[in-house]
Design a protein around this motif. Sequence first.
Motif, mmCIF file in Angstrom:
data_model
loop_
_atom_site.group_PDB
_atom_site.id
_atom_site.type_symbol
_atom_site.label_atom_id
_atom_site.label_comp_id
_atom_site.label_asym_id
_atom_site.label_seq_id
_atom_site.Cartn_x
_atom_site.Cartn_y
_atom_site.Cartn_z
ATOM 1 N N THR A 129 42.585 34.500 33.923
ATOM 2 C CA THR A 129 43.311 34.119 35.135
ATOM 3 C C THR A 129 42.815 32.766 35.637
ATOM 4 O O THR A 129 41.627 32.452 35.542
ATOM 5 C CB THR A 129 43.128 35.175 36.237
ATOM 6 O OG1 THR A 129 41.722 35.380 36.480
ATOM 7 C CG2 THR A 129 43.757 36.494 35.824
ATOM 8 N N PRO A 130 43.704 31.921 36.173
ATOM 9 C CA PRO A 130 43.304 30.600 36.667
ATOM 10 C C PRO A 130 42.296 30.726 37.813
ATOM 11 O O PRO A 130 42.523 31.486 38.761
ATOM 12 C CB PRO A 130 44.619 29.991 37.167
ATOM 13 C CG PRO A 130 45.683 30.729 36.442
ATOM 14 C CD PRO A 130 45.160 32.127 36.278
ATOM 15 N N PRO A 131 41.168 30.027 37.742
ATOM 16 C CA PRO A 131 40.145 30.151 38.784
ATOM 17 C C PRO A 131 40.657 29.732 40.161
ATOM 18 O O PRO A 131 41.476 28.815 40.284
ATOM 19 C CB PRO A 131 39.034 29.214 38.307
ATOM 20 C CG PRO A 131 39.265 29.052 36.838
ATOM 21 C CD PRO A 131 40.743 29.138 36.656
ATOM 22 N N LEU A 132 40.129 30.396 41.175
ATOM 23 C CA LEU A 132 40.445 30.057 42.559
ATOM 24 C C LEU A 132 39.531 28.961 43.083
ATOM 25 O O LEU A 132 39.940 28.128 43.897
ATOM 26 C CB LEU A 132 40.291 31.293 43.452
ATOM 27 C CG LEU A 132 41.147 32.508 43.112
ATOM 28 C CD1 LEU A 132 40.694 33.713 43.943
ATOM 29 C CD2 LEU A 132 42.614 32.190 43.366
ATOM 30 N N ASP A 133 38.291 28.952 42.608
ATOM 31 C CA ASP A 133 37.292 28.011 43.127
ATOM 32 C C ASP A 133 36.083 28.037 42.206
ATOM 33 O O ASP A 133 35.986 28.903 41.311
ATOM 34 C CB ASP A 133 36.874 28.407 44.549
ATOM 35 C CG ASP A 133 36.384 27.222 45.382
ATOM 36 O OD1 ASP A 133 36.039 26.172 44.788
ATOM 37 O OD2 ASP A 133 36.337 27.354 46.612
ATOM 38 N N MET A 134 35.169 27.106 42.409
ATOM 39 C CA MET A 134 33.919 27.081 41.671
ATOM 40 C C MET A 134 32.762 27.216 42.650
ATOM 41 O O MET A 134 32.790 26.628 43.731
ATOM 42 C CB MET A 134 33.770 25.773 40.894
ATOM 43 C CG MET A 134 32.596 25.769 39.931
ATOM 44 S SD MET A 134 32.287 24.135 39.208
ATOM 45 C CE MET A 134 31.486 23.335 40.588
#
Length: 293
Positions: A129-134
């Motif tokens: 899934t595409p990351p929301l944040d790092m």
Amino acid sequence: MSSKSKSTPAPKAALDPRVNPYRSDLASAHLYGKVTADRYVDGVPCQVRAGYVSLKEEPTFTARQSSQLLFGEVFTVFEEKDGWVWGQNATDGYVGYLQLEALDDELAEPTHKLTALRSFFHPEPDLKTPPLDMISLGAPLCVVEEADGFAGVAGGGWVPLVHVAEIGAVKADPVETALRLLGTPYLWGGRTSVGIDCSGLIQLALDAAGLPCPRDSDQQQAALGTLVSADGVGHAYQRGDLVFFPGHVGIMADETHLVHANAHHMATVREPLADVLARAAAGKGVTAVKRLG
């Protein structure tokens, strides 16, 4: 935020404004009687919900960064204006301005910390899934569930379980942590594996070892360890010795090599202490060597 008006002038005190929230117009209520301000307010604790956020010297995007806050850290807000807040980081007491949108007024008690140099928040326990944040090393996390090798964090988001550990479970060697950050670009005010400054490196290294650490190098020199040499001359350096210079700090990797984030290399490097001293201008040598207990 509750407030009270100034009645009688409070005596002025030489309090460090970096770690004491006061201005001529506004101050924390706990400083009443210690500093003079037009108003004194009780702050509102909030929690950082962005991966990391810049703490500014002034409430503008172009202002210089004084530090950074990590996801999960608590920031006590004393003023909100035009999308900016002025307050204090609970981790190291540092005072400054940051964007209101980075904060949440619902607090979650941390249960874990990030032990990877950096990791991603995913919307589901699925690495595709595409990351929301790092998020970065040392970020405090409130883990509320586990699934498919991921830790679900309060407020939403999933982090790989292998990237976290329970608070207090891991007491990393500060030198090992500093060495893990070799090559990290130098960034004024940086506290992350994306960019870091000299005192930020020491703070992250000691935090990983479970040791509280102030933010700036002069504060660290005053607060940390035991003084074993005032100038380093003739000193038998040991691994883990903190070496202080005017406005700078590093940690010894062994008897001869210093690990430090610096503007000469614009990175965190391990190099002979002799080379560092050779570059130093007259009067800019070692000011103290402190040994951690």
